[in-house]
Scaffold this active site. Structure first.
Site, mmCIF file in Angstrom:
data_model
loop_
_atom_site.group_PDB
_atom_site.id
_atom_site.type_symbol
_atom_site.label_atom_id
_atom_site.label_comp_id
_atom_site.label_asym_id
_atom_site.label_seq_id
_atom_site.Cartn_x
_atom_site.Cartn_y
_atom_site.Cartn_z
ATOM 1 N N GLY A 242 -4.668 -3.864 6.192
ATOM 2 C CA GLY A 242 -3.775 -3.487 7.273
ATOM 3 C C GLY A 242 -4.102 -2.113 7.810
ATOM 4 O O GLY A 242 -4.726 -1.290 7.138
ATOM 5 N N GLU B 166 -11.271 0.347 -3.935
ATOM 6 C CA GLU B 166 -11.625 0.120 -2.535
ATOM 7 C C GLU B 166 -12.271 1.344 -1.897
ATOM 8 O O GLU B 166 -11.716 2.444 -1.962
ATOM 9 C CB GLU B 166 -10.364 -0.273 -1.755
ATOM 10 C CG GLU B 166 -10.598 -0.641 -0.310
ATOM 11 C CD GLU B 166 -9.307 -1.015 0.397
ATOM 12 O OE1 GLU B 166 -9.352 -1.177 1.632
ATOM 13 O OE2 GLU B 166 -8.256 -1.125 -0.266
ATOM 14 N N LYS C 247 -1.169 -1.080 -4.352
ATOM 15 C CA LYS C 247 -2.357 -0.299 -3.988
ATOM 16 C C LYS C 247 -1.962 1.158 -3.826
ATOM 17 O O LYS C 247 -1.008 1.474 -3.106
ATOM 18 C CB LYS C 247 -2.995 -0.821 -2.704
ATOM 19 C CG LYS C 247 -4.236 -0.037 -2.294
ATOM 20 C CD LYS C 247 -5.008 -0.720 -1.174
ATOM 21 C CE LYS C 247 -4.433 -0.412 0.180
ATOM 22 N NZ LYS C 247 -5.305 -0.919 1.278
ATOM 23 N N LEU C 248 -2.698 2.033 -4.500
ATOM 24 C CA LEU C 248 -2.426 3.458 -4.453
ATOM 25 C C LEU C 248 -3.520 4.160 -3.641
ATOM 26 O O LEU C 248 -4.706 4.004 -3.931
ATOM 27 C CB LEU C 248 -2.399 4.045 -5.864
ATOM 28 C CG LEU C 248 -1.432 3.398 -6.860
ATOM 29 C CD1 LEU C 248 -1.651 3.982 -8.246
ATOM 30 C CD2 LEU C 248 0.015 3.594 -6.409
ATOM 31 N N LYS C 249 -3.130 4.928 -2.658
ATOM 32 C CA LYS C 249 -4.078 5.786 -1.954
ATOM 33 C C LYS C 249 -4.430 6.961 -2.870
ATOM 34 O O LYS C 249 -3.542 7.566 -3.481
ATOM 35 C CB LYS C 249 -3.482 6.303 -0.649
ATOM 36 C CG LYS C 249 -3.203 5.223 0.384
ATOM 37 C CD LYS C 249 -4.485 4.696 1.012
ATOM 38 C CE LYS C 249 -4.197 3.751 2.163
ATOM 39 N NZ LYS C 249 -5.423 3.277 2.837
ATOM 40 N N LEU D 46 -1.459 -0.253 9.428
ATOM 41 C CA LEU D 46 -0.105 0.122 9.838
ATOM 42 C C LEU D 46 0.255 -0.489 11.187
ATOM 43 O O LEU D 46 0.835 0.167 12.060
ATOM 44 C CB LEU D 46 0.064 1.640 9.882
ATOM 45 C CG LEU D 46 0.034 2.384 8.542
ATOM 46 C CD1 LEU D 46 0.243 3.866 8.759
ATOM 47 C CD2 LEU D 46 1.081 1.845 7.580
ATOM 48 N N SER E 266 0.852 -1.183 0.000
ATOM 49 C CA SER E 266 0.000 0.000 0.000
ATOM 50 C C SER E 266 0.888 1.233 0.000
ATOM 51 O O SER E 266 1.701 1.420 0.909
ATOM 52 C CB SER E 266 -0.909 -0.002 1.232
ATOM 53 O OG SER E 266 -1.708 1.156 1.282
ATOM 54 N N LYS F 174 -10.411 -6.587 7.816
ATOM 55 C CA LYS F 174 -9.477 -6.131 8.837
ATOM 56 C C LYS F 174 -9.976 -6.690 10.157
ATOM 57 O O LYS F 174 -11.077 -6.347 10.608
ATOM 58 C CB LYS F 174 -9.401 -4.606 8.876
ATOM 59 C CG LYS F 174 -8.736 -4.005 7.641
ATOM 60 C CD LYS F 174 -8.734 -2.493 7.683
ATOM 61 C CE LYS F 174 -7.996 -1.933 6.466
ATOM 62 N NZ LYS F 174 -8.150 -0.454 6.359
ATOM 63 N N ASP G 292 -7.331 2.886 -3.277
ATOM 64 C CA ASP G 292 -8.075 2.965 -2.019
ATOM 65 C C ASP G 292 -8.367 4.428 -1.740
ATOM 66 O O ASP G 292 -7.449 5.229 -1.535
ATOM 67 C CB ASP G 292 -7.259 2.352 -0.887
ATOM 68 C CG ASP G 292 -7.987 2.376 0.447
ATOM 69 O OD1 ASP G 292 -9.187 2.708 0.461
ATOM 70 O OD2 ASP G 292 -7.356 2.047 1.470
ATOM 71 N N ASP H 23 -14.502 -1.737 2.682
ATOM 72 C CA ASP H 23 -13.640 -1.802 3.857
ATOM 73 C C ASP H 23 -14.403 -1.223 5.044
ATOM 74 O O ASP H 23 -15.031 -1.965 5.811
ATOM 75 C CB ASP H 23 -12.355 -1.014 3.575
ATOM 76 C CG ASP H 23 -11.394 -0.917 4.752
ATOM 77 O OD1 ASP H 23 -11.733 -1.379 5.857
ATOM 78 O OD2 ASP H 23 -10.290 -0.361 4.582
#
Length: 376
Positions: A290, A213, A161-163, A292, A135, A262, A188, A238
């Protein structure tokens, strides 16, 4: 298994570099660490609630009070046959999924250790290593994002995965996809968009993403169903999913086609397995998200991800991506895009207590019958 006492800590673990999402920028990971003691053994877990109620509604300060004053005194000093028995005692506590998960997960670790089994085996896992993605937070530029994505793909990560957020989306995704045409790429949004952004979301839909996401509000399945009906790209939920019932409703109404599980968000391993099973009944894949986590939470996630329907790469990437020094002794590092399940009983990791003491901001010893003694 009798629970004799508990220790709560508020911990601040500095990140190697800032991690930016649509919520803001994180430079330190602040979390609750719970140690449960019984039968000469110890079980550990970490809470995934934040300082502020920006991901879900729970906070560290609220969870700490609930655990210290209500939840832990209710379960300490008693004998528990298994995690189901323990959580039955707490079934009257509404909401507070992350706080309850902290207790449930620590007990799973303790219980598996008492059985001389790894947590994955007790949960019903079917593999000894799990596929891993990465991520990437919002970077300083598109070029920096592409460089980071390529670097991680070369390290073997099986999904990038790109925020994203409004204004940081189409251009960066297009650039990463051009640089990595054969690598699964996802985005995401952390609930940063609305249906007013439909033109942007439709443009993202043309870029060949593996899935998108949580683009819309954290508690809005209805608009996600509207959006999914207009998109070829599968939506993944999510924040919306906190129970197996939520997962069923989301999949029945076609609000999504896969689910990010999660374990802290859904209230622990028991509910995570139920969400997993509901998704499997709809032939919908799941993957392990996740928050973090330190090595403690990361180890719990890895064990959970050994269940059969975790068929998409999860967020359990190498600890060394985040921490100069983790709070466990065992390294949790990927190899060839796979993360091995920690060996040993329970979650298979042990606390580095001298280091943990240096990053502990507060420590509370809790006993049965609402006897709590404040520490450092």
């Amino acid at each position: 298994m009798q629970l004799e006492r508990a220790e709560l800590r508020v911990v601040s673990l500095p990140l190697l570099k800032p991690f930016r999402t649509s919520f803001g920028v994180m430079t330190d990971k602040n979390f609750i660490l719970l140690r449960l003691f019984g039968g000469g053994l110890e079980g550990v877990a970490e809470g995934v609630m934040d300082l502020r109620p920006d991901f879900r509604e729970e906070t560290i300060s609220g969870a700490l009070a609930l655990l210290q004053e209500t939840v832990l005194p209710a379960v300490l000093g008693r004998d528990w046959r298994n995690p189901e028995h323990l959580m039955g005692r707490l079934s009257g506590v509404r909401g507070n999924r992350m706080a309850l998960a902290t207790v449930e997960m620590a007990f799973w670790d303790l219980w598996a250790r008492s059985l001389g089994q790894p947590l994955s085996a007790v949960l019903g896992g079917v593999r000894d290593a799990v596929p891993v993605g990465v991520s990437l937070g919002i970077q300083s530029s598109v070029d920096a994002t592409v460089d980071s994505a390529v670097q991680h793909a070369e390290q073997g990560y099986r999904r990038i995965k790109l925020k994203i957020q409004p204004g940081w989306d189409v251009d960066v995704v297009r650039a990463v996809k051009a640089a990595l045409p054969g690598t699964p790429v996802t985005v995401d949004a952390n609930a940063a968009y609305s249906l007013a952004h439909l033109n942007t979301l439709r443009e993202l839909d043309t870029l060949g993403l593996d899935y998108m996401e949580q683009p819309l509000a954290w508690n809005d399945m209805r608009d996600h169903a509207k959006l999914q009906a207009l998109m070829n790209t599968p939506l993944c939920l999510d924040e919306c999913i906190t129970t197996a019932q939520d997962a069923r409703k989301a999949l029945e109404t076609a609000a999504c086609r896969l689910v990010n599980i999660k374990v802290g968000r859904v209230g622990g391993h028991l509910e995570a397995r139920r969400v997993h099973d509901v998704a499997a009944s709809f032939s919908a894949p799941v993957w392990c998200g996740g928050m973090l986590e330190s090595g403690v939470g990361r180890a719990h996630n890895i064990h959970l991800a050994t269940l059969e329907n975790f068929t998409k790469p999860g967020d359990t990437s190498s600890s060394s991506r985040y921490w100069a020094r983790d709070l466990i002794h065992e390294p949790l590092e990927t190899s060839g895009g796979m993360m091995s399940v920690p060996a040993g009983h329970g979650i298979g990791v042990t606390l580095d207590l001298p280091f943990l003491d240096t990053i502990t901001q507060r420590k509370i010893e809790v006993g049965p019958l609402r006897q709590a003694v404040a520490g450092r």
